[in-house]
Write a protein that holds these residues in place. Structure first.
Motif, PDB file in Angstrom:
ATOM      1  N   ARG A  42       0.840  -1.197   0.000  1.00  0.00           N
ATOM      2  CA  ARG A  42       0.000   0.000   0.000  1.00  0.00           C
ATOM      3  C   ARG A  42       0.874   1.244   0.000  1.00  0.00           C
ATOM      4  O   ARG A  42       1.507   1.575   1.002  1.00  0.00           O
ATOM      5  N   LEU A  43       0.901   1.921  -1.140  1.00  0.00           N
ATOM      6  CA  LEU A  43       1.701   3.132  -1.292  1.00  0.00           C
ATOM      7  C   LEU A  43       0.871   4.219  -1.958  1.00  0.00           C
ATOM      8  O   LEU A  43       0.003   3.922  -2.785  1.00  0.00           O
ATOM      9  N   PRO A  44       1.122   5.486  -1.637  1.00  0.00           N
ATOM     10  CA  PRO A  44       0.449   6.578  -2.346  1.00  0.00           C
ATOM     11  C   PRO A  44       0.964   6.704  -3.781  1.00  0.00           C
ATOM     12  O   PRO A  44       2.061   6.257  -4.099  1.00  0.00           O
ATOM     13  N   LYS A  45       0.138   7.305  -4.628  1.00  0.00           N
ATOM     14  CA  LYS A  45       0.471   7.669  -6.018  1.00  0.00           C
ATOM     15  C   LYS A  45       0.598   6.453  -6.928  1.00  0.00           C
ATOM     16  O   LYS A  45      -0.098   6.354  -7.933  1.00  0.00           O
ATOM     17  N   ILE A  46       1.516   5.545  -6.629  1.00  0.00           N
ATOM     18  CA  ILE A  46       1.638   4.299  -7.382  1.00  0.00           C
ATOM     19  C   ILE A  46       1.654   3.162  -6.365  1.00  0.00           C
ATOM     20  O   ILE A  46       2.477   3.161  -5.452  1.00  0.00           O
ATOM     21  N   SER A  47       0.748   2.210  -6.491  1.00  0.00           N
ATOM     22  CA  SER A  47       0.681   1.114  -5.523  1.00  0.00           C
ATOM     23  C   SER A  47       1.926   0.240  -5.614  1.00  0.00           C
ATOM     24  O   SER A  47       2.668   0.271  -6.608  1.00  0.00           O
ATOM     25  N   GLY A  48       2.131  -0.562  -4.573  1.00  0.00           N
ATOM     26  CA  GLY A  48       3.278  -1.457  -4.580  1.00  0.00           C
ATOM     27  C   GLY A  48       3.233  -2.450  -5.725  1.00  0.00           C
ATOM     28  O   GLY A  48       4.261  -2.772  -6.324  1.00  0.00           O
ATOM     29  N   ILE A  49       2.032  -2.938  -6.054  1.00  0.00           N
ATOM     30  CA  ILE A  49       1.898  -3.898  -7.155  1.00  0.00           C
ATOM     31  C   ILE A  49       2.234  -3.230  -8.482  1.00  0.00           C
ATOM     32  O   ILE A  49       2.992  -3.769  -9.296  1.00  0.00           O
ATOM     33  N   GLU A  50       1.698  -2.047  -8.704  1.00  0.00           N
ATOM     34  CA  GLU A  50       1.996  -1.327  -9.945  1.00  0.00           C
ATOM     35  C   GLU A  50       3.478  -0.971 -10.011  1.00  0.00           C
ATOM     36  O   GLU A  50       4.097  -1.019 -11.081  1.00  0.00           O
ATOM     37  N   LEU A  51       4.056  -0.631  -8.869  1.00  0.00           N
ATOM     38  CA  LEU A  51       5.484  -0.317  -8.824  1.00  0.00           C
ATOM     39  C   LEU A  51       6.317  -1.518  -9.260  1.00  0.00           C
ATOM     40  O   LEU A  51       7.332  -1.364  -9.953  1.00  0.00           O
ATOM     41  N   CYS A  52       5.890  -2.716  -8.875  1.00  0.00           N
ATOM     42  CA  CYS A  52       6.606  -3.929  -9.299  1.00  0.00           C
ATOM     43  C   CYS A  52       6.660  -4.032 -10.817  1.00  0.00           C
ATOM     44  O   CYS A  52       7.705  -4.369 -11.392  1.00  0.00           O
ATOM     45  N   TYR A  53       5.539  -3.747 -11.472  1.00  0.00           N
ATOM     46  CA  TYR A  53       5.507  -3.778 -12.935  1.00  0.00           C
ATOM     47  C   TYR A  53       6.518  -2.787 -13.513  1.00  0.00           C
ATOM     48  O   TYR A  53       7.269  -3.113 -14.440  1.00  0.00           O
ATOM     49  N   HIS A  54       6.530  -1.568 -12.973  1.00  0.00           N
ATOM     50  CA  HIS A  54       7.440  -0.540 -13.476  1.00  0.00           C
ATOM     51  C   HIS A  54       8.897  -0.942 -13.272  1.00  0.00           C
ATOM     52  O   HIS A  54       9.731  -0.769 -14.172  1.00  0.00           O
ATOM     53  N   ILE A  55       9.209  -1.465 -12.099  1.00  0.00           N
ATOM     54  CA  ILE A  55      10.593  -1.854 -11.816  1.00  0.00           C
ATOM     55  C   ILE A  55      11.026  -2.982 -12.742  1.00  0.00           C
ATOM     56  O   ILE A  55      12.145  -2.983 -13.269  1.00  0.00           O
ATOM     57  N   GLN A  56      10.137  -3.942 -12.949  1.00  0.00           N
ATOM     58  CA  GLN A  56      10.471  -5.073 -13.816  1.00  0.00           C
ATOM     59  C   GLN A  56      10.810  -4.598 -15.228  1.00  0.00           C
ATOM     60  O   GLN A  56      11.705  -5.146 -15.879  1.00  0.00           O
TER      61      GLN A  56
END
Length: 209
Positions: free
Chosen positions: A56-70
């Protein structure tokens, strides 16, 4: 030396985790971030080996962040560190690119061990999260939704999950870009999704991918 970025929206949590890690000489915390957007910037700048990410993160969720990092920083391994325990969420995180899932009540020695395992190519998952994920996979979605989607829609969903653009999907399936857009808008409605990532996550949860 294992270079780490800590991503959590609570400063006291970030500082505590950083202190625990830096007490061991093999770890170096090279950055912290309070939200997903800031995390991407810090990761681009510091090129860490590991990102500890809350779900649970503001602006970009942790799950969405995983996609971006990948996609943008594949050299960075993501270890989810959260207090959120749900089998379907664990599954979504893993599908999004996370390599491990650990709960925040983990002992400091176990957290450090999980990071070492991650760097060695293993996938550390808290036993409680693993049990819930297995239960969720056994039970499956509450209802069989596959018959609500055409073969063409499922085909497009799979290509979206591969990261293809509308134009690339059209070229692959011999469809116009406008036709692909129409299909995707229809998928958003059926999946109750607002963007591609939500659509893919819901499709995974419903067993369509």
């Amino acid at each position: 030396m294992i270079r780490i970025v800590v991503v959590d929206d609570h400063e006291i949590v970030r500082r505590g985790i950083s202190a625990i890690l830096q007490s061991a000489p093999e770890f170096q915390v090279v950055g912290e971030a309070a939200d997903g957007k800031e995390a991407l910037r810090v990761i681009r700048e510091t090129h860490p080996d590991v990102a500890l990410v809350d779900v649970r993160l503001p602006k970009i969720s942790g799950i969405e962040l995983c996609y971006h990092i990948q996609r943008e920083a594949p050299q960075t391994q993501v270890l989810i560190l959260t207090g959120y325990l749900d089998g379907s969420v664990v599954r979504e995180c893993i599908h999004a690119g996370a390599k491990g899932y650990v709960l925040k009540d983990v002992a400091s020695t176990d957290l450090r061990r999980s990071i070492r395992e991650l760097v060695r190519g293993e996938s550390p998952v808290d036993p409680r999260a693993a049990r819930m994920m297995i239960h969720w996979l056994r039970e499956g979605p509450e209802a069989d939704t596959s018959d609500h989607f055409t073969l063409r829609e499922i085909e497009i969903l799979r290509l979206i999950a591969e990261g293809l653009t509308n134009r690339e999907i059209g070229e692959r399936l011999c469809l116009s870009e406008n036709t692909v857009k129409t299909y995707i808008q229809g998928l958003y409605q059926k999946l109750d999704a607002h963007n591609r990532i939500e659509a893919v996550m819901r499709a995974m949860k419903w067993g369509l991918l």
